[in-house]
Scaffold this motif. Structure first.
Motif, PDB file in Angstrom:
ATOM      1  N   HIS A  93     -55.870  -0.993  57.567  1.00 41.98           N
ATOM      2  CA  HIS A  93     -56.446  -1.114  58.405  1.00 41.98           C
ATOM      3  C   HIS A  93     -56.525   0.808  58.686  1.00 41.98           C
ATOM      4  CE1 HIS A  93     -53.627  -2.610  60.674  1.00 41.98           C
ATOM      5  NE2 HIS A  93     -53.032  -3.865  59.653  1.00 41.98           N
ATOM      6  N   PRO A  94     -56.699   0.930  59.941  1.00 43.14           N
ATOM      7  CA  PRO A  94     -56.031   2.321  60.758  1.00 43.14           C
ATOM      8  C   PRO A  94     -54.516   2.242  61.109  1.00 43.14           C
ATOM      9  CG  PRO A  94     -58.477   1.928  61.201  1.00 43.14           C
ATOM     10  CD  PRO A  94     -58.117   0.585  60.745  1.00 43.14           C
ATOM     11  N   GLY A  95     -54.359   1.204  61.318  1.00 47.15           N
ATOM     12  CA  GLY A  95     -52.937   1.580  61.856  1.00 47.15           C
ATOM     13  C   GLY A  95     -51.887   0.984  60.384  1.00 47.15           C
ATOM     14  N   ASP A  96     -51.991   1.572  59.034  1.00 50.28           N
ATOM     15  CA  ASP A  96     -51.556   1.268  58.196  1.00 50.28           C
ATOM     16  C   ASP A  96     -51.571   3.020  57.213  1.00 50.28           C
ATOM     17  OD1 ASP A  96     -50.801  -0.338  57.970  1.00 50.28           O
ATOM     18  OD2 ASP A  96     -52.267  -1.184  57.007  1.00 50.28           O
ATOM     19  N   VAL A  97     -52.828   3.865  57.873  1.00 42.70           N
ATOM     20  CA  VAL A  97     -53.034   5.189  57.088  1.00 42.70           C
ATOM     21  C   VAL A  97     -52.108   5.786  58.245  1.00 42.70           C
ATOM     22  CG1 VAL A  97     -54.332   7.347  57.142  1.00 42.70           C
ATOM     23  CG2 VAL A  97     -55.085   4.528  56.685  1.00 42.70           C
ATOM     24  N   LEU A 108     -49.226   2.583  54.358  1.00 43.33           N
ATOM     25  CA  LEU A 108     -48.704   2.215  53.287  1.00 43.33           C
ATOM     26  C   LEU A 108     -48.922   0.725  53.123  1.00 43.33           C
ATOM     27  CD1 LEU A 108     -45.721   0.932  54.770  1.00 43.33           C
ATOM     28  CD2 LEU A 108     -46.802   0.108  57.252  1.00 43.33           C
ATOM     29  N   ALA A 109     -48.328   0.509  52.476  1.00 42.44           N
ATOM     30  CA  ALA A 109     -49.516  -0.535  50.925  1.00 42.44           C
ATOM     31  C   ALA A 109     -48.631  -2.359  51.523  1.00 42.44           C
ATOM     32  CB  ALA A 109     -49.337  -0.938  50.158  1.00 42.44           C
ATOM     33  N   SER A 110     -48.856  -2.422  53.333  1.00 43.95           N
ATOM     34  CA  SER A 110     -48.408  -3.681  53.976  1.00 43.95           C
ATOM     35  C   SER A 110     -48.707  -4.923  53.372  1.00 43.95           C
ATOM     36  CB  SER A 110     -48.766  -3.330  55.319  1.00 43.95           C
ATOM     37  OG  SER A 110     -50.168  -3.666  55.928  1.00 43.95           O
ATOM     38  N   GLU A 111     -50.177  -4.594  53.010  1.00 46.06           N
ATOM     39  CA  GLU A 111     -50.673  -6.072  53.010  1.00 46.06           C
ATOM     40  C   GLU A 111     -50.771  -7.276  53.956  1.00 46.06           C
ATOM     41  OE1 GLU A 111     -49.276  -7.748  48.649  1.00 46.06           O
ATOM     42  OE2 GLU A 111     -48.061  -5.938  48.578  1.00 46.06           O
ATOM     43  N   VAL A 112     -50.208  -6.817  54.793  1.00 52.14           N
ATOM     44  CA  VAL A 112     -51.034  -7.484  56.285  1.00 52.14           C
ATOM     45  C   VAL A 112     -52.204  -7.395  56.911  1.00 52.14           C
ATOM     46  CG1 VAL A 112     -50.574  -8.311  58.017  1.00 52.14           C
ATOM     47  CG2 VAL A 112     -48.855  -7.761  56.277  1.00 52.14           C
TER      48      VAL A 112
END
Length: 290
Positions: A93-97, A108-112
């Motif tokens: 999601h945008p917070g992971d980019v 960030l491949a958080s998988e959450v």
């Protein structure tokens, strides 16, 4: 500035992340266990999240250029391609980019999952297990948002949002932004297909389609770096000051280390060098006539 840490996960998966260091993915630097919970520590990225960039664009009413959108989406697609070779679907999601002040886009491949219906693939709403194709759907939602500053679908309540997600009712971005070319509309449409097998064969195939589109924009990381510094000027200056201070501190430590190593390189202990320095200072004092 952005410093992200991945959530707790089984240690074997964390070790796999540590050994897997592809471009455009936030690098894992340490794995371990503390207080009964596994963790993966990641590198520090000086920059901003895509979520923060979109929020700022909404506040100012300034849309991203087509070149910016194509460059960011292409980097995310390439990151997903590499992640899918070793990890499960990333559910980004945008917070992971993370967009660095150096212009490099990292995922960030958080998988959450974000928990927001707009970033959930239709098959997940139907209770099916998410595959790599689900990440394409999420990327199409992020592209739509970058192009229009609006979610790919909205509703009065969460139930209606989930229903729209299940039906994959994603309109073409050009309805909100008439600068969007047909080729970009098509990429969003295909990645947002309701059935996973109707999407691109892989995130890599989507990345190649975006790369072909980006050729017409003559865009590179310097343009993204300039965008971020113009959008977040105070944060960028503070980050640069912190970097320079850290570099200066590292240089001082390196100099002290060389000074301490020099005596031993000549077979002398540091205390002898102190004595030599005192004698030299005394000789200079006497020569000066004091």
């Amino acid at each position: 500035a952005v410093a992200r840490a991945a959530p707790a996960r089984p240690l074997p998966r964390g070790r796999a992340a540590l050994q897997f260091q592809p471009p455009n993915l936030v690098r894992a630097t340490q794995v371990g266990r503390q207080d009964g919970r596994y963790f993966v520590a990641t590198e520090y990225v000086a920059g901003q999240t895509l979520a923060a960039l979109l929020d700022q664009c909404r506040r100012t009413g300034q849309r991203l250029s087509l070149g910016h959108v194509a460059a960011i989406a292409q980097a995310i697609a390439y990151a997903l391609e590499h992640a899918h070779q070793h990890l499960r679907p990333c559910r980004p999601h945008p917070g992971d980019v993370l967009i660095g002040y150096d212009g490099v886009v990292r995922l960030l491949a958080s998988e959450v999952p974000s928990g927001m219906p707009v970033y959930i693939a239709p098959e997940q709403v139907r209770g099916q297990e998410a595959s790599e194709a689900a990440d394409q759907f999420v990327l199409s939602a992020m592209m739509f948002e970058m192009l229009t500053l609006e979610p790919s679908f909205s509703a009065e309540n969460e139930f209606q949002s989930l229903e729209k997600a299940r039906r994959a009712e994603v309109p073409p971005p050009s309805l909100w932004n008439d600068r969007v070319p047909n080729e970009m509309d098509e990429i969003v449409r295909r990645a947002a297909a309701r059935e996973p097998d109707k999407r691109y064969p892989s995130a890599g195939a989507m990345a190649h389609a975006l790369a072909d589109l980006q050729k017409g924009f003559m865009f590179d990381t310097a343009d993204l770096a300039d965008l971020l510094r113009r959008t977040f000027p105070e944060e960028a200056r503070a980050e640069e000051a912190a970097r320079l201070a850290a570099d200066e501190s590292s240089a001082d430590l390196a100099l002290k280390d060389r000074v301490m190593r020099a005596p031993r390189a000549l077979g002398l202990e540091p205390i002898y060098w102190v004595g030599i320095a005192v004698m030299v200072a005394g000789a200079v004092w006497l020569a000066a006539g004091y």
